[in-house]
Design a protein around this motif. Structure first.
Motif, PDB file in Angstrom:
ATOM      1  N   TYR A 301       7.930   3.902 -46.572  1.00  0.00           N
ATOM      2  CA  TYR A 301       6.709   3.895 -47.379  1.00  0.00           C
ATOM      3  C   TYR A 301       5.690   3.036 -46.637  1.00  0.00           C
ATOM      4  O   TYR A 301       5.993   1.909 -46.235  1.00  0.00           O
ATOM      5  CB  TYR A 301       6.980   3.335 -48.769  1.00  0.00           C
ATOM      6  CG  TYR A 301       8.010   4.134 -49.542  1.00  0.00           C
ATOM      7  CD1 TYR A 301       7.612   5.109 -50.452  1.00  0.00           C
ATOM      8  CD2 TYR A 301       9.373   3.924 -49.347  1.00  0.00           C
ATOM      9  CE1 TYR A 301       8.561   5.860 -51.163  1.00  0.00           C
ATOM     10  CE2 TYR A 301      10.328   4.660 -50.043  1.00  0.00           C
ATOM     11  CZ  TYR A 301       9.912   5.625 -50.948  1.00  0.00           C
ATOM     12  OH  TYR A 301      10.845   6.362 -51.636  1.00  0.00           O
ATOM     13  N   GLN A 303       1.232   2.127 -46.007  1.00  0.00           N
ATOM     14  CA  GLN A 303      -0.179   2.261 -46.387  1.00  0.00           C
ATOM     15  C   GLN A 303      -1.071   1.908 -45.204  1.00  0.00           C
ATOM     16  O   GLN A 303      -0.911   0.852 -44.591  1.00  0.00           O
ATOM     17  CB  GLN A 303      -0.547   1.342 -47.560  1.00  0.00           C
ATOM     18  CG  GLN A 303      -2.025   1.471 -47.904  1.00  0.00           C
ATOM     19  CD  GLN A 303      -2.558   0.445 -48.885  1.00  0.00           C
ATOM     20  OE1 GLN A 303      -3.553   0.669 -49.537  1.00  0.00           O
ATOM     21  NE2 GLN A 303      -1.915  -0.711 -48.983  1.00  0.00           N
ATOM     22  N   GLY A 307      -6.446   3.370 -46.922  1.00  0.00           N
ATOM     23  CA  GLY A 307      -5.950   3.796 -48.219  1.00  0.00           C
ATOM     24  C   GLY A 307      -5.010   4.977 -48.225  1.00  0.00           C
ATOM     25  O   GLY A 307      -4.591   5.415 -49.300  1.00  0.00           O
ATOM     26  N   VAL A 309      -1.482   6.640 -48.146  1.00  0.00           N
ATOM     27  CA  VAL A 309      -0.118   6.199 -48.431  1.00  0.00           C
ATOM     28  C   VAL A 309       0.832   7.335 -48.070  1.00  0.00           C
ATOM     29  O   VAL A 309       0.615   8.482 -48.454  1.00  0.00           O
ATOM     30  CB  VAL A 309       0.050   5.822 -49.911  1.00  0.00           C
ATOM     31  CG1 VAL A 309       1.479   5.386 -50.194  1.00  0.00           C
ATOM     32  CG2 VAL A 309      -0.916   4.707 -50.291  1.00  0.00           C
ATOM     33  N   GLU A 322       2.462  12.243 -49.657  1.00  0.00           N
ATOM     34  CA  GLU A 322       1.373  11.375 -49.215  1.00  0.00           C
ATOM     35  C   GLU A 322       0.246  11.456 -50.225  1.00  0.00           C
ATOM     36  O   GLU A 322       0.122  12.439 -50.972  1.00  0.00           O
ATOM     37  CB  GLU A 322       0.885  11.765 -47.813  1.00  0.00           C
ATOM     38  CG  GLU A 322       0.328  13.158 -47.703  1.00  0.00           C
ATOM     39  CD  GLU A 322      -0.066  13.516 -46.283  1.00  0.00           C
ATOM     40  OE1 GLU A 322      -0.703  14.563 -46.102  1.00  0.00           O
ATOM     41  OE2 GLU A 322       0.269  12.760 -45.346  1.00  0.00           O
ATOM     42  N   ASP A 324      -4.009   9.687 -51.064  1.00  0.00           N
ATOM     43  CA  ASP A 324      -5.157   8.907 -50.611  1.00  0.00           C
ATOM     44  C   ASP A 324      -5.631   8.041 -51.769  1.00  0.00           C
ATOM     45  O   ASP A 324      -6.148   8.545 -52.770  1.00  0.00           O
ATOM     46  CB  ASP A 324      -6.268   9.847 -50.142  1.00  0.00           C
ATOM     47  CG  ASP A 324      -7.422   9.112 -49.472  1.00  0.00           C
ATOM     48  OD1 ASP A 324      -7.657   7.940 -49.814  1.00  0.00           O
ATOM     49  OD2 ASP A 324      -8.105   9.708 -48.629  1.00  0.00           O
ATOM     50  N   LEU A 325      -5.453   6.715 -51.644  1.00  0.00           N
ATOM     51  CA  LEU A 325      -5.821   5.808 -52.726  1.00  0.00           C
ATOM     52  C   LEU A 325      -7.320   5.797 -52.992  1.00  0.00           C
ATOM     53  O   LEU A 325      -7.750   5.594 -54.131  1.00  0.00           O
ATOM     54  CB  LEU A 325      -5.338   4.394 -52.413  1.00  0.00           C
ATOM     55  CG  LEU A 325      -3.835   4.127 -52.527  1.00  0.00           C
ATOM     56  CD1 LEU A 325      -3.534   2.675 -52.233  1.00  0.00           C
ATOM     57  CD2 LEU A 325      -3.308   4.508 -53.894  1.00  0.00           C
ATOM     58  N   ARG A 344      -7.605  -2.528 -46.171  1.00  0.00           N
ATOM     59  CA  ARG A 344      -6.523  -2.625 -47.150  1.00  0.00           C
ATOM     60  C   ARG A 344      -5.248  -3.127 -46.463  1.00  0.00           C
ATOM     61  O   ARG A 344      -4.808  -2.554 -45.475  1.00  0.00           O
ATOM     62  CB  ARG A 344      -6.300  -1.272 -47.801  1.00  0.00           C
ATOM     63  CG  ARG A 344      -7.543  -0.720 -48.485  1.00  0.00           C
ATOM     64  CD  ARG A 344      -7.290   0.651 -49.065  1.00  0.00           C
ATOM     65  NE  ARG A 344      -6.416   0.563 -50.210  1.00  0.00           N
ATOM     66  CZ  ARG A 344      -6.815   0.430 -51.470  1.00  0.00           C
ATOM     67  NH1 ARG A 344      -8.118   0.365 -51.743  1.00  0.00           N
ATOM     68  NH2 ARG A 344      -5.961   0.366 -52.454  1.00  0.00           N
ATOM     69  N   PRO A 348       3.783  -2.059 -49.292  1.00  0.00           N
ATOM     70  CA  PRO A 348       4.447  -1.478 -50.470  1.00  0.00           C
ATOM     71  C   PRO A 348       5.586  -2.354 -50.988  1.00  0.00           C
ATOM     72  O   PRO A 348       6.372  -2.896 -50.214  1.00  0.00           O
ATOM     73  CB  PRO A 348       4.981  -0.141 -49.942  1.00  0.00           C
ATOM     74  CG  PRO A 348       4.143   0.174 -48.744  1.00  0.00           C
ATOM     75  CD  PRO A 348       3.802  -1.145 -48.138  1.00  0.00           C
ATOM     76  N   LEU A 357       1.591  -0.796 -55.145  1.00  0.00           N
ATOM     77  CA  LEU A 357       0.592  -1.206 -54.158  1.00  0.00           C
ATOM     78  C   LEU A 357      -0.655  -1.746 -54.856  1.00  0.00           C
ATOM     79  O   LEU A 357      -0.932  -1.377 -56.007  1.00  0.00           O
ATOM     80  CB  LEU A 357       0.174  -0.010 -53.295  1.00  0.00           C
ATOM     81  CG  LEU A 357       1.142   0.450 -52.209  1.00  0.00           C
ATOM     82  CD1 LEU A 357       0.846   1.884 -51.803  1.00  0.00           C
ATOM     83  CD2 LEU A 357       1.070  -0.483 -51.014  1.00  0.00           C
TER      84      LEU A 357
END
Length: 599
Positions: A301, A303, A307, A309, A322, A324-325, A344, A348, A357
């Motif tokens: 995992y 990031q 952003g 993930v 996957e 996108d934050l 960022r 995780p 997160l």
């Protein structure tokens, strides 16, 4: 009587070239005119030196970055005033050209000979000779050949076991087939059927506190006993390695691609790479990802700094899911980096089937501190917390008898229930994610207590979480709070036997946890800078900011350096990773595996 010379001019016959015994009136006038300006120039220079000396005297107790900025400002003003008065003096002497020409000549010579190699974490330029070179190994661009199936369960037999100095077989350290191709998002890649042993599985190690209880290596008598297994080029970023079996995973920036990469621990060969087009960069913070991957059940995992993930198969690099934050939060990258300027950085946290997160969001977002995904499917399970994110990573702790997630945010520290994310307590911890940021995570420091630190002129606090006597909730109270100790800017304290060790304002420091009293501190002359610290049993491993690795005795009695290893050759903010007796270190251009003698 009358004076015989009265009314008469007396002349003496002297040669024309005879030296004059009387001072020339014009020279006297020039000297008199320029002397006040020379005195003012000397006064300006002396005052500047004195003020800089005073600032530097108090820098250890304040903050070296702020001290440097203050010295720089004072130095510029003092220099300009000194040059101005020197120019006035030169002008009075009829040499108007002297100061500008001399200043320009000195500047040209200096620029020709000296260059700024990098900026430290305290914004202090690190200088070097312009024509000197520091070799950086080339990046690997093609993954290595897969491990042969018949050797997958006996990597030691073929010399691929990083922890086996004698070449003895260790059948309990399996490895699997490795996918080829530069982007391992392949449907036909077969995951490993056996779970690899997690050596250093996430940010700050398996226990997420920078501590391995038992030291698996002996203290070398000299640096010559430390073997360099490999020394490779690596893409930009401040990520660290997570290690399982013979695979080490990290994040890096390669041109305009943000990448998750896996390397073989035994020889440093690139195994797979998953990437996407994205770049985070800042003139002071550098380029590339900042977080460290986490490994669980043969899954990775990770990031990125922008952003993205990923959940990936550890052995093959196959993308399982996957997200996108930024899109989830309704942000674009520009909006995000105005609020969270340095990229960022949250690593995780895997707990109870969740991948947790820092989330982030604009000022209107009601729940933006944390986001939890289903670790298996990637579905969002909950979001929580009103405060903006910082650069710290969420931590798992048991406080007041409750297992919970502790989140260091932009201006607060909060506790959350694991299953729902519900916030159950809050305490203030001021920071500014677009400036003097909170970077350090909370570290468990005993029953119901955690330690938190901060740079940028900050300090530290020991905070205790208890059940509230007046309500059914919880309350967080300071045991102590100090701006004089544990000013951990990028690093975290490690705890042993009631003593915390960390780089405070760039100097390794030991502090009694219960009282907050400083026990010892690294001398100013030997300061390690804004590097990192981990702990193996009774030995501190210090990754110095400029690349060296130190082994230091973890004792409350005194600072005692055991060994210095000449390792990385460039600025290093990355946390080292320890897998048995193999130390993995990296920065934004170089990565190394060092084998320490077995205990």
């Amino acid at each position: 009587m009358t004076d015989p010379n009265d009314g008469y001019a007396v002349s003496k016959s002297e040669p024309d070239d005879a030296p004059s015994t009387a001072p020339n009136s014009s020279d006297q006038a020039v000297s008199a005119n320029r002397t006040p300006f020379l005195r003012r120039a000397a006064l300006s220079a002396g005052a500047g030196i004195l003020i800089i000396g005073v600032i530097q005297y108090f820098a250890p107790d304040f903050d070296y970055q702020f001290a440097f900025l203050g010295c720089f400002g004072v130095g510029v003003i003092s220099l300009l005033l000194t040059l101005y008065f020197l120019q006035r003096a030169a002008h009075r002497a009829g040499r108007t050209w002297l100061v500008p020409v001399s200043t320009l000549a000195i500047a040209i010579v200096f620029i020709s000979l000296v260059k700024v190699r990098t900026m430290s974490g305290e914004m202090i330029p690190q200088l070097g000779w312009r024509f000197s070179t520091r070799e950086v190994p080339e990046l690997q661009t093609s993954p290595a050949a897969p491990i042969a199936p018949d050797a997958s369960n006996n990597v030691a037999a073929s010399g691929n076991d990083p922890n086996n100095a004698n070449g003895a077989a260790e059948p309990n350290r399996p490895s699997g087939e490795i996918a080829t191709g530069t982007h391992a998002n392949t449907e036909d890649a077969t995951p490993s059927s056996e779970t690899l042993v997690v050596e250093w599985g996430q940010f700050l190690g398996n226990n997420r506190n920078g501590v391995i209880s038992d030291r698996a290596f002996a203290i070398p008598k000299s640096a010559s006993e430390v073997e360099t297994i490999w020394n490779i080029g690596i893409g930009g970023g401040w990520s660290s390695f997570a290690v399982a079996g013979d695979i080490a995973v990290t994040l890096e920036q390669r041109e305009d691609r943000e990448c998750v990469t896996a390397y073989r621990v035994s020889d440093g060969e690139l195994l797979w790479m998953v990437d996407h087009e994205a770049t985070h960069t800042h003139p002071l913070g550098g380029v590339g990802p900042r977080s460290t991957p986490a490994i669980d059940q043969n899954r990775v995992y990770a990031q990125g700094a922008t952003g993205m993930v990923w959940c990936l198969d550890l052995v093959t690099g196959r993308v399982i899911w996957e997200t996108d934050l930024l899109k989830t939060a309704g942000w674009d990258q520009t909006e995000s980096e105005v609020a969270v300027t340095w990229g960022r950085s949250g690593s995780p946290l895997l707990v109870d089937g969740l991948c947790v997160l820092p989330f982030g969001g604009n000022a209107d977002a009601s729940q933006r501190s944390l986001i939890a995904f289903d670790a298996e499917s990637g579905e969002i399970r909950w979001t929580a917390g009103e405060d903006q994110i910082s650069y710290a990573s969420p931590q798992l702790m048991t406080l007041a008898g409750v297992r919970q997630i502790v989140s260091v945010n932009e201006q607060t520290i909060t506790g959350h229930l694991i299953e729902t994310g519900e916030q159950i307590w809050e305490t203030d911890w001021f920071g500014q994610s677009s400036g003097g940021a909170n970077c350090a995570s909370a570290i468990d420091a005993g029953k119901d207590r955690f330690l938190i630190g901060k740079g940028y002129g900050g300090g530290s606090a020991l905070i205790e979480v208890l059940q509230s006597p007046s309500t059914d909730g919880f309350v967080a109270e300071d045991v102590w709070r100090s701006n004089r100790v544990m000013k951990t800017k990028f690093n975290h304290a490690v705890v042993r036997d009631g003593v915390a060790y960390a780089l405070s304002n760039g100097a390794l420091q030991a502090v009694d946890i219960d009282s907050g009293d400083r026990l010892w501190e690294q001398s100013r002359r030997s300061r390690s800078g804004q590097g990192q610290v981990i702990l193996a049993g009774d030995t501190l491993i210090v990754q110095e900011e400029m690349g060296d690795v130190l082994l230091v005795d973890a004792t409350p009695d005194e600072y005692r350096e055991l060994l210095r290893i000449d390792a990385l050759q460039h600025k290093t903010w990355n946390v080292p990773s320890l897998a048995g007796n193999i130390l993995l270190v990296r920065n934004s251009v170089q990565a190394m595996a060092l084998r320490l003698p077995r205990e």
